[in-house]
Design an enzyme around this catalytic site. Structure first.
Site, PDB file in Angstrom:
ATOM      1  N   SER A  40     -36.939 -12.959 -14.619  1.00 40.97           N
ATOM      2  CA  SER A  40     -37.667 -12.507 -13.439  1.00 40.97           C
ATOM      3  C   SER A  40     -37.448 -13.507 -12.305  1.00 40.97           C
ATOM      4  CB  SER A  40     -39.149 -12.305 -13.777  1.00 40.97           C
ATOM      5  OG  SER A  40     -39.811 -11.607 -12.759  1.00 40.97           O
TER       6      SER A  40
ATOM      7  N   GLU B 103     -38.120  -1.885 -17.217  1.00 40.26           N
ATOM      8  CA  GLU B 103     -38.782  -3.046 -16.609  1.00 40.26           C
ATOM      9  C   GLU B 103     -40.129  -2.665 -15.987  1.00 40.26           C
ATOM     10  OE1 GLU B 103     -37.394  -6.158 -16.462  1.00 40.26           O
ATOM     11  OE2 GLU B 103     -35.216  -5.927 -16.418  1.00 40.26           O
TER      12      GLU B 103
ATOM     13  N   HIS C 159     -40.646  -5.167 -18.682  1.00 41.24           N
ATOM     14  CA  HIS C 159     -40.303  -6.432 -18.039  1.00 41.24           C
ATOM     15  C   HIS C 159     -40.896  -7.603 -18.829  1.00 41.24           C
ATOM     16  CE1 HIS C 159     -39.149  -8.944 -14.666  1.00 41.24           C
ATOM     17  NE2 HIS C 159     -40.373  -9.443 -14.580  1.00 41.24           N
TER      18      HIS C 159
END
Length: 528
Positions: free
Chosen positions: A211, A337, A438
């Protein structure tokens, strides 16, 4: 450098000597850990908005037994659905503050003259929150599985790490807009100078992050000051194509000064403003400046800025930076995600989203490609409900297209290889609602599946973690992910777009989701 080591086998805590003094760590199941090590001085007071200064030496033996040094985080973060609070394991509870330039080390050996690959972890949380102190990214199992040294880094975030004052305050503030990235560069310098004491090889360093941590990896690939401090890179669900321009960063800084009541010639006053006051200025400053010119590719206010000095170009716009031509790269993400972010939306969580609402929300990011995209997702997954198709679409518009663009541009160099993956294992947590969400890669990469609710006790999770962690280790050791745990993984090229599908049955796919890729490429064409 002298190395004074007492091993756990002798009934003593491990002690190691580095450039600033001696450290006492802990030893468990063959792994020595040292936590909360200062790699630079506190950034409070006159250090605020300045480049990091060297850590101060200490006398005697410093305890390095517990996590320390978490940066100030963005305030008023949205509350998660209560059942999701431990989806990725327990949160970091270390104190927030400006004495945050610390790192943690896990190693299988001390004082043995080994040259183990070094894996430096950069945490997620965009550039606004997060820390390197989380249980799910504890490096002990990864170090044990691969005979590698693992390092995790804390650094300045949000307004403390990325307030661009150069054009307002002058040369004294020349590095304020990228101070948080300079922290990471300094940490990599610490690794170069000190990691041999922990059994690591400073000539074989891999940076990896998820991320926002993947964004940080993207930035380091474009930063001249980081050149030579790492040798391989892994970007997980966080490819950065563009970051803030000098123009936008100036506007944000102007808005902050106005919000706090500081004149242009009074920038030094910002170093004494209470930290909490600076944090509360972030949201109104962002609202005052408005949307970025590149809403899909530039995601970070109070993040890095192309300032012409510390960062001279965007990470991958319009092309990959030449200074990283010799760095092998892995990039990829998870299949769904956006399930992580949409889980707090009742219409998505309960699968009650309507077709009309789906179209409205996709149109907000897809514009004139909306109908084509909706048709593509409907054709690809005809049994999916509107909530599932929204997850797919918003994953494509945010994470996936940025990953594809970065991989394309790095592969076009025809220099160091690029490898693409998609993690598609479906979490059974909460009735399967969170899917391949995610950050689900964290327990797999660190071999910590028992820590996170998303993987704990799930059939096949431990086995897949063994494969993925072994693959990341192989790449760190050799610059190629190939290893006996997975099928052969070809490099990514524009011709076949080979993508490793990480699932119960790992396999290579050629140009997966081609139609959606082409459509999202059209959507972001004006930004890319």
């Amino acid at each position: 450098m002298a190395n004074d080591v007492a091993t756990a086998d002798a009934g003593l805590a491990p002690i190691v000597e580095i450039s600033t003094g001696k450290l006492r760590g802990t030893s468990n199941a063959g792994i020595c850990s040292f936590k909360g090590i200062p790699y630079a001085a506190s950034t409070a007071g006159r250090g605020r908005f300045m480049p990091p200064e060297p850590a101060r030496p200490w006398s005697g033996v410093r305890e390095a037994l517990a996590y320390a040094g978490r940066a100030w985080l963005l305030p008023n973060r949205p509350k998660r659905r209560p059942v999701l609070e431990t989806l990725l394991g327990p949160a970091d509870t270390t104190q927030e503050g400006e004495d945050c330039l610390t790192l943690n080390v896990w190693t299988p050996g001390l004082g043995d003259d080994a040259k183990r690959p070094v894996m430096v972890w950069l945490h997620g949380g965009a550039f606004g929150y997060g820390s390197g102190n989380r249980a799910v990214t504890d490096g002990a199992n990864l170090a044990r599985r691969g005979d590698v040294v693992v390092v995790s880094v804390n650094h300045r975030l949000n307004i403390f790490g990325f307030l661009h004052l150069t054009d307002i305050g002058g040369a004294a503030w020349a590095h304020s807009g990228n101070a948080g990235m300079l922290d990471i560069v300094t940490a990599l310098g610490w690794v170069r100078d000190n990691i041999p004491a922990f059994g690591g090889d400073p000539g074989n360093v891999t940076i990896f992050g998820e991320s926002g941590g993947g964004g940080k990896v993207s930035l380091l690939l474009a930063m001249p000051a980081a050149r030579g401090l790492f040798h391989r890179a892994i970007i997980q669900s966080g490819a950065a194509i563009r970051v803030s321009t000098r123009e936008r960063a100036n506007a944000l800084a102007e808005a902050v000064l106005k919000e706090i009541g500081v004149a242009h010639n009074e920038c030094e006053r910002l170093q004494t403003v209470p930290a909490e006051r600076l944090l509360t200025a972030i949201a109104p400053a962002s609202r005052a400046v408005g949307r970025s010119r590149w809403p899909l590719l530039d995601r970070y206010d109070f993040g890095p800025v192309v300032d012409g000095s510390d960062l001279r170009t965007h990470p991958a716009a319009p092309e990959a930076p030449e200074i990283s031509n010799d760095i092998p790269l892995i990039g990829g993400g998870t299949r769904e995600e956006s399930a992580f972010f949409l889980a707090d939306d009742d219409a998505v969580w309960n699968a009650t989203l309507t077709e009309e609402e789906l179209r409205r929300r996709v149109a907000a990011v897809a514009g004139d490609q909306t109908d084509r995209l909706l048709a593509a997702y409907r054709s690809a997954t005809p049994q999916a409900n509107p909530a599932d198709r929204l997850i797919a679409a918003l994953t494509g518009s945010n994470f996936w297209i940025r990953t594809v663009l970065l991989a394309e541009r790095y592969a076009a160099r025809r220099r160091a290889p690029v490898y693409m993956y998609s993690l598609e294992w479906q979490s059974p947590a909460h009735g399967g609602r969170v899917k391949a969400h995610h950050a689900m890669d964290l327990p797999f990469v660190f071999d910590n599946t028992d820590v996170a609710d998303t993987t704990a006790g799930a059939p096949g999770a431990r086995e897949l973690a063994a494969q993925i962690s072994a693959t990341w280790i192989a790449f760190a050791r050799n610059g190629s992910p190939d290893n006996p745990a997975i099928p052969r993984w070809p490099a990514y090229t524009a011709a076949d777009r080979a993508t490793m599908i990480l699932d119960t049955d790992c396999h290579v796919a050629s140009d997966p989701d081609r139609e959606a890729r082409l459509l999202w490429s059209r959507v972001v064409a004006s930004e890319a």
